[in-house]
Design an enzyme around this catalytic site. Structure first.
Site, PDB file in Angstrom:
ATOM      1  N   ALA A  68     -20.918 -17.000  -2.972  1.00 61.23           N
ATOM      2  CA  ALA A  68     -21.192 -16.058  -4.053  1.00 61.23           C
ATOM      3  C   ALA A  68     -20.171 -16.305  -5.149  1.00 61.23           C
ATOM      4  O   ALA A  68     -19.111 -16.876  -4.906  1.00 61.23           O
ATOM      5  CB  ALA A  68     -21.081 -14.626  -3.534  1.00 61.23           C
ATOM      6  N   GLY A 113     -22.506 -17.019   0.900  1.00 61.03           N
ATOM      7  CA  GLY A 113     -23.851 -16.757   0.396  1.00 61.03           C
ATOM      8  C   GLY A 113     -24.747 -17.985   0.420  1.00 61.03           C
ATOM      9  O   GLY A 113     -25.969 -17.868   0.519  1.00 61.03           O
ATOM     10  N   GLU A 116     -26.014 -18.208   3.857  1.00 57.70           N
ATOM     11  CA  GLU A 116     -26.987 -17.122   3.990  1.00 57.70           C
ATOM     12  C   GLU A 116     -28.324 -17.473   3.331  1.00 57.70           C
ATOM     13  O   GLU A 116     -29.395 -17.178   3.870  1.00 57.70           O
ATOM     14  CB  GLU A 116     -26.419 -15.827   3.384  1.00 57.70           C
ATOM     15  CG  GLU A 116     -25.262 -15.266   4.204  1.00 57.70           C
ATOM     16  CD  GLU A 116     -24.602 -14.064   3.556  1.00 57.70           C
ATOM     17  OE1 GLU A 116     -24.697 -12.966   4.113  1.00 57.70           O
ATOM     18  OE2 GLU A 116     -23.990 -14.221   2.471  1.00 57.70           O
ATOM     19  N   GLU A 136     -16.152 -15.261   4.738  1.00 60.59           N
ATOM     20  CA  GLU A 136     -15.877 -13.974   4.075  1.00 60.59           C
ATOM     21  C   GLU A 136     -14.617 -13.295   4.580  1.00 60.59           C
ATOM     22  O   GLU A 136     -13.934 -12.609   3.812  1.00 60.59           O
ATOM     23  CB  GLU A 136     -17.086 -13.035   4.236  1.00 60.59           C
ATOM     24  CG  GLU A 136     -18.285 -13.391   3.363  1.00 60.59           C
ATOM     25  CD  GLU A 136     -19.191 -14.470   3.946  1.00 60.59           C
ATOM     26  OE1 GLU A 136     -20.223 -14.766   3.321  1.00 60.59           O
ATOM     27  OE2 GLU A 136     -18.871 -15.027   5.019  1.00 60.59           O
TER      28      GLU A 136
END
Length: 261
Positions: A68, A113, A116, A136
């Site tokens: 992200a 992300g 993901e 994370e």
């Protein structure tokens, strides 16, 4: 048939819609604009009859999506963070539940992300330089776009727990051994290999393919009875022209020509 996106490049060839996340200077990090574009792209995939399947990949030789965009995390409070995670989850869920196959061609780092996003696709093909991680915890965070759930589904609880808590980076071969990716290719042959698989899938009955996606996704949906859904989808198939064509073609020893009706 080029759709105008700000952060994606997209092209349609022989029914395969190739989406490239195109922020190589930022290692293709996911920001608000990428999510907006992905949301539009999936709507386009679902609604355009010329698109039979899709590939998501990253621009440049280094990264699929390196996570992200952390610059957008500044100043978020709890409510803001939850809104951000919900939006990400909703868009990734839309990818996962698309009635058309969407495959990740992982061409480098798939971190946070990015991992993901790859996991939200129906399956994954990786080049040998691909690397996967949910880092994370290094930021005092946990995955927020469905990563804690999908990683457990794909690699099992023990392996997922270790990856989530340690931020351990795994390479393409370990990802394949763990069930995270289906194939490992060279960097040069990644897209070609992924397209070859989709070319085969694209010859199958589209409504049956959609039924397979729907029923297989029900395995991990607590709100659904997957067996009952399978019976219903099996029944629905009998109402289609494609099923009649498929059975006739089989009995007549010829190749079926499916129309998606």
């Amino acid at each position: 048939l080029l759709f105008m996106y700000t952060t994606l490049a997209a092209e349609l060839n022989q029914g395969i819609y190739l989406i490239t996340i195109n922020r190589p200077e930022k290692m293709n990090a996911l920001n608000k604009d990428v999510f907006t574009d992905l949301n539009t792209a999936v709507d386009h995939i679902n609604s355009n009859p010329e698109i039979k399947s899709a590939i998501i990949t990253g621009a440049g030789p280094k990264a699929f999506v390196a996570g992200a965009d952390i610059t957008e995390f500044g100043g978020l409070d709890k409510a803001g963070a939850m809104t951000l995670a919900k939006r990400g989850q909703d868009i990734f869920s839309k990818i996962e539940n698309s009635p058309k196959p969407i495959v990740a061609a992982v061409n480098g780092f798939a971190l946070g992300g990015g991992c993901e996003l790859a996991m939200a696709c129906h399956f994954r093909v990786a080049s040998e330089n691909a690397k996967f991680s949910q880092p994370e915890v290094n930021l005092g965070l946990i995955p927020g776009y469905g990563g804690t759930q999908r990683l457990v589904h794909l690699v099992g609880k023990g392996k997922a727990m270790e990856m989530l808590m340690s931020a351990h980076l795994i390479d393409a071969n370990e990802a394949k051994q763990s069930g995270l990716v289906n194939y490992v290719t060279t960097a040069e042959t990644l897209l070609e290999h992924t397209k070859k698989i989709l070319e085969v899938i694209n010859t199958k009955a589209p409504l049956a393919v959609a039924g397979c996606i729907k029923a297989a996704n029900a395995v991990y949906d607590e709100t659904k009875d997957g067996y009952a859904l399978e019976i219903e989808e099996f029944g629905n198939a009998f109402d289609t022209d494609d099923m009649k064509e498929g059975v006739s073609a089989f009995l007549e020893k010829r190749k079926a020509v499916f129309t998606g009706k």
